[in-house]
Design a protein around this motif. Structure first.
Motif, mmCIF file in Angstrom:
data_model
loop_
_atom_site.group_PDB
_atom_site.id
_atom_site.type_symbol
_atom_site.label_atom_id
_atom_site.label_comp_id
_atom_site.label_asym_id
_atom_site.label_seq_id
_atom_site.Cartn_x
_atom_site.Cartn_y
_atom_site.Cartn_z
ATOM 1 N N GLU A 410 0.811 -1.223 0.000
ATOM 2 C CA GLU A 410 0.000 0.000 0.000
ATOM 3 C C GLU A 410 0.843 1.271 0.000
ATOM 4 O OE1 GLU A 410 -3.029 -0.457 -0.587
ATOM 5 O OE2 GLU A 410 -3.188 -2.579 -0.037
ATOM 6 N N PRO A 413 4.531 1.728 -3.505
ATOM 7 C CA PRO A 413 4.387 2.107 -4.917
ATOM 8 C C PRO A 413 4.172 3.615 -5.110
ATOM 9 C CG PRO A 413 3.026 0.194 -4.422
ATOM 10 C CD PRO A 413 3.519 0.738 -3.099
ATOM 11 N N ASP A 415 2.654 5.131 -7.439
ATOM 12 C CA ASP A 415 1.312 5.531 -7.880
ATOM 13 C C ASP A 415 0.275 5.407 -6.758
ATOM 14 O OD1 ASP A 415 1.211 2.816 -7.788
ATOM 15 O OD2 ASP A 415 0.525 2.523 -9.842
ATOM 16 N N ARG A 416 0.680 4.935 -5.607
ATOM 17 C CA ARG A 416 -0.255 4.947 -4.471
ATOM 18 C C ARG A 416 0.086 6.044 -3.462
ATOM 19 N NH1 ARG A 416 -1.692 -1.449 -3.421
ATOM 20 N NH2 ARG A 416 -3.021 -1.551 -5.273
ATOM 21 N N ASN A 417 1.399 6.256 -3.242
ATOM 22 C CA ASN A 417 1.805 7.121 -2.140
ATOM 23 C C ASN A 417 2.373 8.455 -2.619
ATOM 24 O OD1 ASN A 417 2.365 8.006 0.425
ATOM 25 N ND2 ASN A 417 3.779 6.367 0.955
ATOM 26 N N ARG A 420 -0.961 10.686 -5.034
ATOM 27 C CA ARG A 420 -2.122 10.198 -4.298
ATOM 28 C C ARG A 420 -3.417 10.625 -4.988
ATOM 29 N NH1 ARG A 420 0.032 11.949 1.772
ATOM 30 N NH2 ARG A 420 1.412 10.160 2.059
ATOM 31 N N THR A 421 -4.418 9.751 -4.895
ATOM 32 C CA THR A 421 -5.769 10.123 -5.318
ATOM 33 C C THR A 421 -6.705 9.805 -4.154
ATOM 34 O OG1 THR A 421 -6.365 7.927 -6.164
ATOM 35 C CG2 THR A 421 -5.255 9.432 -7.707
ATOM 36 N N GLY A 424 -7.822 6.197 -4.412
ATOM 37 C CA GLY A 424 -6.721 5.285 -4.094
ATOM 38 C C GLY A 424 -6.459 5.230 -2.599
ATOM 39 N N LEU A 425 -6.470 6.390 -1.956
ATOM 40 C CA LEU A 425 -6.245 6.424 -0.509
ATOM 41 C C LEU A 425 -7.344 5.661 0.224
ATOM 42 C CD1 LEU A 425 -5.208 10.181 -0.034
ATOM 43 C CD2 LEU A 425 -3.721 8.201 0.323
ATOM 44 N N ARG A 427 -9.211 3.208 -0.931
ATOM 45 C CA ARG A 427 -9.069 1.757 -1.148
ATOM 46 C C ARG A 427 -7.935 1.194 -0.285
ATOM 47 N NH1 ARG A 427 -10.375 2.994 -6.669
ATOM 48 N NH2 ARG A 427 -8.162 3.262 -7.148
ATOM 49 N N SER A 428 -6.804 1.927 -0.241
ATOM 50 C CA SER A 428 -5.695 1.460 0.582
ATOM 51 C C SER A 428 -6.097 1.402 2.054
ATOM 52 C CB SER A 428 -4.480 2.387 0.431
ATOM 53 O OG SER A 428 -3.800 2.112 -0.774
ATOM 54 N N TYR A 468 -2.339 7.738 5.826
ATOM 55 C CA TYR A 468 -3.369 7.854 4.786
ATOM 56 C C TYR A 468 -4.632 8.528 5.319
ATOM 57 C CZ TYR A 468 -0.741 5.251 1.267
ATOM 58 O OH TYR A 468 0.190 4.868 0.333
#
Lengths: 531, 114
Positions: A410, A413, A415-417, A420-421, A424-425, A427-428, A468
């Motif tokens: 989580e 990556p 594209d997750r951290n 940020r979207t 995405g946040l 879902r994580s 997050y």
């Protein structure tokens, strides 16, 4: 079972912990310092190095430095704290010089703005030892102790080089200096920094702040994790086919490189912008940037070498335990925080404290916290200490390695951290919350030394959830927190507090908390004040 | 990652066991350190810096090499103990800290946000 008593217990033996131990001992306290690894090599300062926010006592220069830093930090810093930190750092670096640290000279004058990690921390250990502090190496703490009124009263843990023998230190004041959390990414020297202290403090109800500014990544050669950013100002970046990467400026390059890497491109660096006459000095300044490249057979001035971005989390990001007093008191009575375990928003606001600012913060906050804990201890009887009780996960069946991998999926990556979207946040967070519920219900496996790995897995999980959650509470992009399609908003110029384990929460805080005192005007310029 | 503990050079002083921040080594039956928890090695080179007889070699890659490097070749080209030499530790050497006047970070382009 080993049992000890002390006036002040310091957890962590990096720069913040050693300065705290010296300050507490200087105030007359009996001090025990326990390090998870070895005091002198543990953590990113010892293996790397430190530039310092070092400004001589010229009022105009200091006012300019503070004002510039306040703006650079997205106006979330605290100017009174910045002034205190600059002043304290200057005087403590004077101590280092008086103790014989071999500062370099340029044009006949000593240059004191930078410290070489191994030399600095070897000397700090020696100094702490000479001050009469009991140093316990390889003694990770697992729990804080409290008295019957909930005041911090020591810690317990295991001695990992003595068959995981349990240890307990009862103390009237406790300084946490356990470092930030880099999520076991491998970034240079940071694998001891797993957020253990944040978890222990949160189990006593401590609050955190600035956790949304946790997406600090640094460039390293792709084969390793030597995340030393200084030399990258001389880099030219290219793609696999040799195409030049167009970057706005050498330092702004990171965001562009991150975009390319997140899109799956390979990116190469070459330090060919370094003037030829500077190259030998560069090597001497940072042998630990060049040695790994030398050993890998790469001449960075001549060869293109692939790079990657490695997460440094709250080691270089700014989030950590919330500070509510000039003495670095946390929201838990009797518990003080110094260095990277504490929020560095006070000096760095929303941007990385990497290098100079974190280095100065470690020195100053360590000194403030050590003095504060000694003062607190002096006014308190020997506490009746008990383990902090049922909060936090207990022993069980879940595999810590699997938990660590799930958290890393989580937070590592780009594209997750990094990018940020909101979706995405969310879902994580849903996955991380489910993971926390599982580890609360099933417990973490581990006996003997394995109990440390279980605690680390729980600490990483808690850390990711705070980061997050705070990120979702900040609906803008500011500093290290980049939220897709949401630019900076003037009405969000405030800090965000976060806390809780089973039910995390966030709340806003106004900047420059008026309850904190203005900077003290110091007349104590005598070097060696701590000797 | 740590690749070599030289049996020829090691004097069984236990220093690397003591200073490794991630507790990679254990004392072997014959006194020579063994890499019990090699996966925990974070490639920080601190053991190399502290080894008094240059008996260790840490490779810069964060993963084990397919086969250990040739110790004799490393000894010949000065790779054993290279970090200790570069930071100027050891008798008769000038501390590297004293020579460390490198380039400053050019901050004119704004703060680091990553």
């Amino acid at each position: 079972m080993s049992e000890r008593e002390a006036d002040v217990l310091v957890l962590g033996g990096g720069p913040a912990g050693t300065w705290a131990a010296l300050a507490a001992a200087d105030a007359g306290a009996r001090v025990v310092l326990a390090d998870k690894g070895y005091c002198g090599t543990s953590g990113p300062t010892a293996s790397g190095g430190n530039n310092l926010w070092y400004v001589p006592p010229d009022p105009e220069a200091r006012a300019t430095a503070v004002a510039a830093r306040f703006e650079a930090g997205g106006r979330l810093g605290d100017r009174a704290w910045m002034a205190r930190v600059v002043d304290e750092t200057y005087r403590r670096v004077g101590d280092l010089a008086a103790w014989g640290y071999p500062f370099p000279s340029e044009d006949g004058a000593e240059v004191r703005g930078s410290l070489q990690g191994p030399e600095y921390m070897r000397r700090m250990r020696r100094r702490v030892h000479r001050a009469g502090v009991t140093i316990l190496d390889h003694h990770p703490a697992l729990r804080l102790l409290v008295d019957d009124r909930g005041v911090a009263a020591g810690a317990s843990g295991l001695a990992r080089q003595r068959d995981a023998e349990p240890w307990t230190v009862r103390a009237a004041g406790v300084v946490l200096a356990t470092g930030g959390c880099a999520f076991l990414s491998g970034a240079f020297g940071t694998n001891v920094d797993t957020g253990d202290g944040h978890l222990m403090a949160a189990e006593l109800g401590a609050e955190l702040s600035g956790m949304e500014f946790s997406a600090a990544y640094a460039l390293s050669p792709a084969h390793g994790a030597h995340t030393k950013g200084l030399m990258m100002q001389f880099a030219t970046y290219t793609l696999g086919d040799g195409t030049l990467v167009d970057v706005p400026d050498p330092l702004g390059a990171r965001e562009r490189i991150a975009e390319l890497l997140a899109a799956g491109e390979r990116v190469f660096a070459r330090l060919d912008r370094a003037p030829a006459e500077l190259r030998e000095a560069m090597r001497q300044a940072q042998p630990n940037y060049f040695l790994p490249l030398d050993k890998a057979g790469i001449d960075p001035f001549r060869d293109r070498y692939p790079v990657r971005m490695v997460l440094e989390g709250t080691v270089r990001g700014t989030g950590g335990l919330r500070i509510v007093g000039d003495d670095c008191a946390t929201t838990v009575p009797g518990l003080f925080a110094a260095g990277d375990v504490a929020t560095r928003e006070l000096v760095s606001g929303a941007v990385s404290g990497g290098g100079a600012y974190n280095g100065a913060w470690a020195i100053a906050s360590g000194t403030f916290a050590g003095r504060g804990a000694a003062r607190f201890a002096a006014g308190r009887g020997r506490p009746h200490a008990v383990p902090s009780g049922g909060a936090g996960p207990a022993g069980g069946t879940l595999d810590p390695a699997a938990v660590v991998a799930a958290v890393q999926a989580e937070v590592l990556p780009l594209d997750r951290n990094y990018f940020r979207t909101r979706d995405g946040l969310r879902r994580s967070l849903a996955r991380l919350d489910a993971l926390w519920r599982r580890l609360s219900a099933e417990g973490l496996a581990g006996t003997g030394r394995g109990r440390l790995r279980a605690r680390e897995a729980a600490a990483l999980t808690a850390h990711a959830r705070w980061a997050y959650r705070a990120a979702l509470a900040r609906e803008e992009s500011r500093g290290l927190h980049r939220l897709e399609d949401l630019p900076l908003r003037a009405d969000l110029e405030h800090r965000i507090r976060v806390g809780g384990l089973d039910e995390p929460w966030t709340v806003r805080e106004p900047p420059e908390d008026p309850r904190l005192a203005p900077p003290p005007v110091s007349r104590d310029d005598a070097p060696g004040a701590l000797t | 990652m740590i690749e070599i503990v030289s049996r020829e050079r090691c004097i069984a002083c236990d220093k690397c066991i003591e200073v490794c921040p991630t507790n990679v080594f254990d004392r072997g039956a014959d006194g020579i350190p063994v890499l019990t928890r090699r996966d925990d090695c974070q490639t920080c080179f601190m053991c190399e810096a502290y080894c008094p007889v240059d008996a260790l070699f840490v490779d810069p890659r964060s993963h084990p090499l397919p086969a250990p490097p040739d110790e004799r070749a490393l000894a010949r080209d000065g790779s054993l103990g290279a970090y200790r030499r570069q930071i100027g530790w050891g008798r008769g050497r000038t501390p590297g800290a004293k020579l460390a006047v490198g380039p400053a970070l050019d901050r004119s382009t704004g703060p680091l946000t990553s």
